[in-house]
Scaffold this motif. Structure first.
Motif, PDB file in Angstrom:
ATOM      1  N   VAL A  90       9.149   8.736  23.256  1.00  0.00           N
ATOM      2  CA  VAL A  90      10.227   8.070  23.394  1.00  0.00           C
ATOM      3  C   VAL A  90      11.163   8.812  21.878  1.00  0.00           C
ATOM      4  O   VAL A  90      10.283   9.133  20.844  1.00  0.00           O
ATOM      5  N   ALA A  91      12.472   8.392  21.970  1.00  0.00           N
ATOM      6  CA  ALA A  91      13.219   9.112  21.098  1.00  0.00           C
ATOM      7  C   ALA A  91      14.409   7.684  20.985  1.00  0.00           C
ATOM      8  O   ALA A  91      15.247   6.897  22.033  1.00  0.00           O
ATOM      9  N   TRP A  92      13.963   7.464  19.229  1.00  0.00           N
ATOM     10  CA  TRP A  92      15.235   6.302  19.059  1.00  0.00           C
ATOM     11  C   TRP A  92      17.215   7.053  18.350  1.00  0.00           C
ATOM     12  O   TRP A  92      17.460   7.966  18.104  1.00  0.00           O
ATOM     13  N   ASP A  93      17.671   6.101  18.459  1.00  0.00           N
ATOM     14  CA  ASP A  93      19.120   6.615  17.973  1.00  0.00           C
ATOM     15  C   ASP A  93      19.886   8.017  18.173  1.00  0.00           C
ATOM     16  O   ASP A  93      19.780   7.830  19.245  1.00  0.00           O
ATOM     17  N   LYS A  94      19.948   8.666  17.591  1.00  0.00           N
ATOM     18  CA  LYS A  94      20.978   9.653  17.080  1.00  0.00           C
ATOM     19  C   LYS A  94      19.791  10.593  17.750  1.00  0.00           C
ATOM     20  O   LYS A  94      20.343  11.792  18.575  1.00  0.00           O
ATOM     21  N   LYS A 116      20.420   2.412  21.354  1.00  0.00           N
ATOM     22  CA  LYS A 116      19.386   3.312  22.744  1.00  0.00           C
ATOM     23  C   LYS A 116      18.264   4.117  22.085  1.00  0.00           C
ATOM     24  O   LYS A 116      18.524   4.573  20.749  1.00  0.00           O
ATOM     25  N   VAL A 117      18.194   4.352  23.742  1.00  0.00           N
ATOM     26  CA  VAL A 117      16.572   5.121  23.646  1.00  0.00           C
ATOM     27  C   VAL A 117      16.319   5.595  24.910  1.00  0.00           C
ATOM     28  O   VAL A 117      16.514   5.705  25.853  1.00  0.00           O
ATOM     29  N   ALA A 118      15.363   6.802  24.271  1.00  0.00           N
ATOM     30  CA  ALA A 118      15.049   7.826  25.668  1.00  0.00           C
ATOM     31  C   ALA A 118      14.144   8.314  25.847  1.00  0.00           C
ATOM     32  O   ALA A 118      13.029   8.275  24.672  1.00  0.00           O
ATOM     33  N   GLU A 123      15.940   9.695  30.801  1.00  0.00           N
ATOM     34  CA  GLU A 123      15.865   8.579  30.901  1.00  0.00           C
ATOM     35  C   GLU A 123      16.556   7.619  29.882  1.00  0.00           C
ATOM     36  O   GLU A 123      15.736   7.317  29.082  1.00  0.00           O
ATOM     37  N   ILE A 124      17.955   7.206  29.921  1.00  0.00           N
ATOM     38  CA  ILE A 124      18.899   6.454  28.525  1.00  0.00           C
ATOM     39  C   ILE A 124      18.733   4.628  28.990  1.00  0.00           C
ATOM     40  O   ILE A 124      19.711   4.325  30.051  1.00  0.00           O
ATOM     41  N   LYS A 125      18.217   3.932  27.986  1.00  0.00           N
ATOM     42  CA  LYS A 125      18.270   2.768  28.283  1.00  0.00           C
ATOM     43  C   LYS A 125      18.633   1.820  26.605  1.00  0.00           C
ATOM     44  O   LYS A 125      19.079   2.807  26.119  1.00  0.00           O
TER      45      LYS A 125
END
Length: 141
Positions: free
Chosen positions: A52-56, A25-27, A15-17
């Motif tokens: 949680v994954a951030w940015d690139k 951007k955070v997934a 889910e992207i926000k």
């Protein structure tokens, strides 16, 4: 040292926000990870771990990760808490992803969902789609 390494399958597409504070951007997604040991007479237990994954790395997750794909992920454990409108305190533990590697075969990675399948059947992508996968040096981590 705070380091976690997980091998598991995505339970659904990320889910992207975008963060409210700085519009990064955070997934977010959940990884199903089997426990190593099975008690005799019982089924294997699975843990569902929030990632949680951030940015690139969020860009990478959005583009390449999908339901059922097996990945190897390394990151750090983070805990946080908040109080809801009913004055109940909630605690959240999640893994902040630092690196994601594919753990499935290239054939599995290049499967694409068919457009008319409610059950999300898959067909193997043609060889030209292999060119669209990034080289090892092009991954954002």
């Amino acid at each position: 040292m705070n380091k976690s390494i997980l091998l598991g399958r995505l339970t659904k597409a990320p889910e992207i926000k975008f963060s409210q504070a700085n519009n990064k951007k955070v997934a977010t997604f959940t990884l199903a990870v089997n426990r190593k040991y099975v008690k005799q007479g019982e089924e294997r237990q699975t843990d569902f771990i929030n990632i949680v994954a951030w940015d690139k790395l969020a860009d990478f997750a959005e583009k390449y990760l999908k339901t059922g794909l097996q990945i190897c992920l390394s990151g750090r454990i983070q805990t946080r808490n908040y109080t809801d409108n009913n004055n109940q305190k909630h605690y959240i533990t999640e893994i902040i992803a630092e690196k994601i590697d594919f753990a499935d075969s290239i054939k599995k990675i290049t499967e694409v969902p068919t457009e008319n399948s409610a059950e999300q059947q898959t067909t193997i992508a043609d060889e030209s789609n292999l060119d669209n996968l990034p080289d090892g040096d092009d991954f954002p981590f």
